[in-house]
Design a protein around this motif. Structure first.
Motif, short mmCIF file in Angstrom:
data_model
loop_
_atom_site.label_atom_id
_atom_site.label_comp_id
_atom_site.label_asym_id
_atom_site.label_seq_id
_atom_site.Cartn_x
_atom_site.Cartn_y
_atom_site.Cartn_z
N LEU A 216 27.15 67.72 56.31
CA LEU A 216 25.69 67.33 56.78
C LEU A 216 25.82 66.98 58.14
N GLY A 217 26.75 67.05 58.80
CA GLY A 217 26.84 66.81 60.22
C GLY A 217 26.70 65.43 60.53
N ALA A 218 26.88 64.59 59.63
CA ALA A 218 26.72 63.10 59.80
C ALA A 218 27.89 62.29 60.37
N PRO A 219 27.56 61.28 61.21
CA PRO A 219 29.06 60.45 61.63
C PRO A 219 29.72 60.00 60.58
N ILE A 220 31.02 59.85 60.66
CA ILE A 220 31.84 59.41 59.67
C ILE A 220 32.18 57.66 60.07
N PRO A 221 31.90 56.98 58.84
CA PRO A 221 32.07 55.42 59.62
C PRO A 221 33.51 55.47 59.21
N GLU A 222 33.92 54.03 59.72
CA GLU A 222 35.36 53.90 59.56
C GLU A 222 35.42 52.89 58.45
N TYR A 223 36.58 52.84 57.76
CA TYR A 223 36.76 52.24 56.19
C TYR A 223 37.92 51.37 56.28
N ALA A 224 37.77 50.13 55.57
CA ALA A 224 38.69 49.19 55.36
C ALA A 224 38.48 48.86 53.73
N HIS A 225 39.59 49.21 52.98
CA HIS A 225 39.61 49.01 51.59
C HIS A 225 40.60 47.79 50.99
N VAL A 226 39.63 46.83 50.71
CA VAL A 226 40.29 45.66 50.53
C VAL A 226 41.15 45.62 49.01
N SER A 227 42.26 44.85 48.97
CA SER A 227 42.88 44.79 47.69
C SER A 227 42.22 43.80 46.78
N MET A 228 42.57 44.06 45.56
CA MET A 228 41.81 43.26 44.42
C MET A 228 42.47 41.72 44.51
N ILE A 229 41.73 41.07 43.78
CA ILE A 229 42.11 39.61 43.31
C ILE A 229 42.79 39.47 42.15
N LEU A 230 43.93 38.69 42.09
CA LEU A 230 44.86 38.49 40.90
C LEU A 230 44.48 37.29 40.39
N GLY A 231 44.67 36.75 39.26
CA GLY A 231 44.79 35.62 38.46
C GLY A 231 46.09 34.99 38.92
N ASP A 232 46.18 33.52 38.75
CA ASP A 232 47.48 32.80 39.12
C ASP A 232 48.74 33.53 38.13
N ASP A 233 48.28 34.38 37.24
CA ASP A 233 49.50 34.81 36.48
C ASP A 233 49.70 36.40 36.77
N GLY A 234 49.44 36.68 38.00
CA GLY A 234 49.62 38.20 38.49
C GLY A 234 48.83 39.34 37.82
N LYS A 235 47.84 38.61 37.01
CA LYS A 235 47.12 39.82 36.30
C LYS A 235 45.60 39.82 36.94
N LYS A 236 44.94 41.01 36.86
CA LYS A 236 43.63 41.26 37.38
C LYS A 236 42.67 40.24 37.11
N LEU A 237 42.14 39.48 37.71
CA LEU A 237 41.25 38.54 37.77
C LEU A 237 40.17 39.01 36.56
N SER A 238 39.97 37.98 35.56
CA SER A 238 39.04 38.25 34.62
C SER A 238 38.38 36.95 34.06
N LYS A 239 37.67 36.98 32.93
CA LYS A 239 36.99 35.64 32.37
C LYS A 239 38.06 34.90 31.93
N ARG A 240 39.16 35.26 31.51
CA ARG A 240 40.35 34.53 30.81
C ARG A 240 40.69 33.64 31.98
N HIS A 241 40.55 33.77 33.14
CA HIS A 241 41.19 32.94 34.14
C HIS A 241 40.03 31.74 34.44
N GLY A 242 39.05 31.70 33.90
CA GLY A 242 38.12 30.74 34.15
C GLY A 242 36.78 31.63 34.76
N ALA A 243 36.19 30.82 35.82
CA ALA A 243 34.81 31.40 36.30
C ALA A 243 35.23 32.59 37.41
N VAL A 244 34.64 33.78 37.01
CA VAL A 244 34.61 34.72 37.97
C VAL A 244 33.56 35.21 38.82
#
Length: 469
Positions: A216-244
């Motif tokens: 499109l001939g459009a300017p390209i933004p700069e990117y920053a891809h943030v890592s995920m948040i895990l529960g204290d058990d090392g697994k992906k944060l979910s409802k089983r860890h409490g409030a999300v």
């Protein structure tokens, strides 16, 4: 160049803590650079998007204080613009109509999988012009077939993806609805987005979006891809860890300042500093200081921060949030001490505002029953005389304040020739209903003198009933 960042949630559920952290980082970067922060609601998933979810996102952002400079924009209100760009790309030969039936494409992909190949559209209609009439079609982007896309990610460094790994992306479905990856590109272009901060799950989308922007001939933004948040058990944060969901933290008694401070440190650091005011976050924040490693959520750390803010924020600020929790608990605070006074004596004793409400009810309403264990231990027949003596001393006070209350309790202990505990503990249970409270002089000072007298009489009746039973 004016920095413009955006937060672009899909309204298919609540604002979760991962999204809130991404919004915070995006907001902080814009503010730190004197730029603009845009809020965009990406609601092209019409079946799953709900007004309830939109309201939850807006409420969560407002509660956190992440105010936006532009927006909220809604993708469903921009369909005419997307279709205009699709047609432009068709006219310029940068996109094409694909008439391949879905079952045919599925069969090709299954065959590719069986051969151990990456499933992909083979480009069947890429250069064909023999378009059938009255057949449904999708519009695909003509992805470059040579070269590669290089992303100089603020968090992950250099990422290079060969164009041979990417097939021709659908940018408009057969029902005429534009696809997510295409809408994002047009939006970022139209809104002048210079920096895209988002979750690492979008990394695969980025090269496709960059190729469309270039077409499109459009300017390209700069990117920053943030890592995920895990529960204290090392697994992906979910409802089983409490409030999300962000608003669940409000409901559980956390202050927005505590959650913001916790989230900013969940991947970004500045030396050994743990406590950051919002002003300090803006002054010190840097995208390049965000860690590429996943972060583990630690509720104990959040509780520690929450107590810190309950103790150190102006009590009038804390009270604005505390009143909501009293109302949720059905407690009327109109005929009792100022909330600021409650905060002053209770903040050290609890980790959340919700807990503060539960241990402060007796300031505003009559308790129904004594705590069973405390009553058995301290409201025994031997406590009758100390309660009667201290009741008389308290009744004689003409100016109801902590100093005079303290003197009256001391005088009762001296007259009875007993330790302070022999008077204080029965009095505490009588007035509060339990064996725990701040120091008696400041506690009683915040309760009406007549109510204190009434509650001591209630305790004396309890003792008499036990004697007679």
């Amino acid at each position: 160049m004016t920095v413009v960042t955006r937060f672009a949630p899909s309204p298919t559920g609540y604002l979760h803590v991962g999204g809130a952290r991404t919004a915070l980082y995006s907001w902080l970067y814009a503010k730190s650079q004197g730029g603009k922060f845009v809020l965009r609601i990406e609601d092209t998933d019409i079946e799953r998007s709900t007004q309830e979810a939109i309201d939850a996102i807006l409420e969560g952002m407002e509660w956190l204080g992440l105010t936006w400079d532009d927006g909220p924009y809604y993708q469903t209100k921009r369909f005419d613009r997307y279709k205009e760009i699709v047609q432009q790309m068709l006219d310029e030969g940068k996109a094409y109509k694909c008439f391949m039936p879905l079952d045919e494409l599925d069969a090709i992909r299954e065959e590719q999988k069986a051969k151990g190949e990456k499933p992909r559209y083979p480009g069947t209609w890429r250069d064909r012009t023999d378009h059938p009439e009255d057949m449904p079609y999708v519009v695909r982007f003509k992805n470059p077939q040579e070269g590669s896309v290089v992303i100089n990610d603020h968090i992950r460094g250099r990422i290079e993806i060969s164009n041979s790994e990417l097939d021709d992306l659908i940018i408009q479905r057969s029902d005429g609805v534009p696809t997510y990856n295409f809408c994002v590109v047009v939006d970022d272009w139209d809104m002048g987005i210079t920096h895209v901060v988002r979750g690492e799950d979008h990394i695969n989308n980025t090269p496709r979006q960059i190729n469309i922007l270039q077409a499109l001939g459009a300017p390209i933004p700069e990117y920053a891809h943030v890592s995920m948040i895990l529960g204290d058990d090392g697994k992906k944060l979910s409802k089983r860890h409490g409030a999300v969901g962000v608003m669940q933290y409000r409901d559980d008694g956390y202050l927005p300042e505590a959650l913001l401070n916790y989230l900013v440190r969940l991947g970004w650091s500045y030396g050994d500093q743990e406590i950051f005011s919002k002003e300090e976050m803006i002054k010190l924040f840097n995208l390049d200081a965000i860690s590429s490693s996943a972060s583990a959520f630690n509720t104990e750390k959040l509780q520690w921060l929450n107590q810190h803010y309950m103790k150190t924020l102006p009590a009038s600020e804390v009270a604005k949030h505390l009143i909501w929790h009293f109302e949720q608990a059905g407690v009327n605070t109109q005929n009792g001490p100022a909330l600021e006074d409650i905060i002053a004596i209770q903040a050290e004793r609890v980790k959340t505002l919700k807990e503060m409400v539960e241990i402060s009810r007796y300031f505003y309403e009559e308790y129904e029953d004594f705590d069973e264990n405390a009553a058995k231990k301290h409201l025994r027949p031997v406590a009758k005389q100390p309660l009667e003596v201290v009741a008389a001393k308290l009744a004689a006070i003409t100016e109801w304040n902590a100093e005079n209350i303290h003197a009256a309790i001391n005088a009762a202990a001296e007259e009875l020739e007993v330790g302070m505990g022999k008077v204080g503990m029965p009095l505490r249970v009588a007035v509060t209903g339990s064996g725990n409270s701040p120091s008696l002089d400041v506690t009683l000072q915040l309760i009406k003198q007549s109510d204190v007298e009434q509650r001591i009489n209630k305790a004396l009746k309890y003792i008499a009933d036990r004697e007679n039973s």
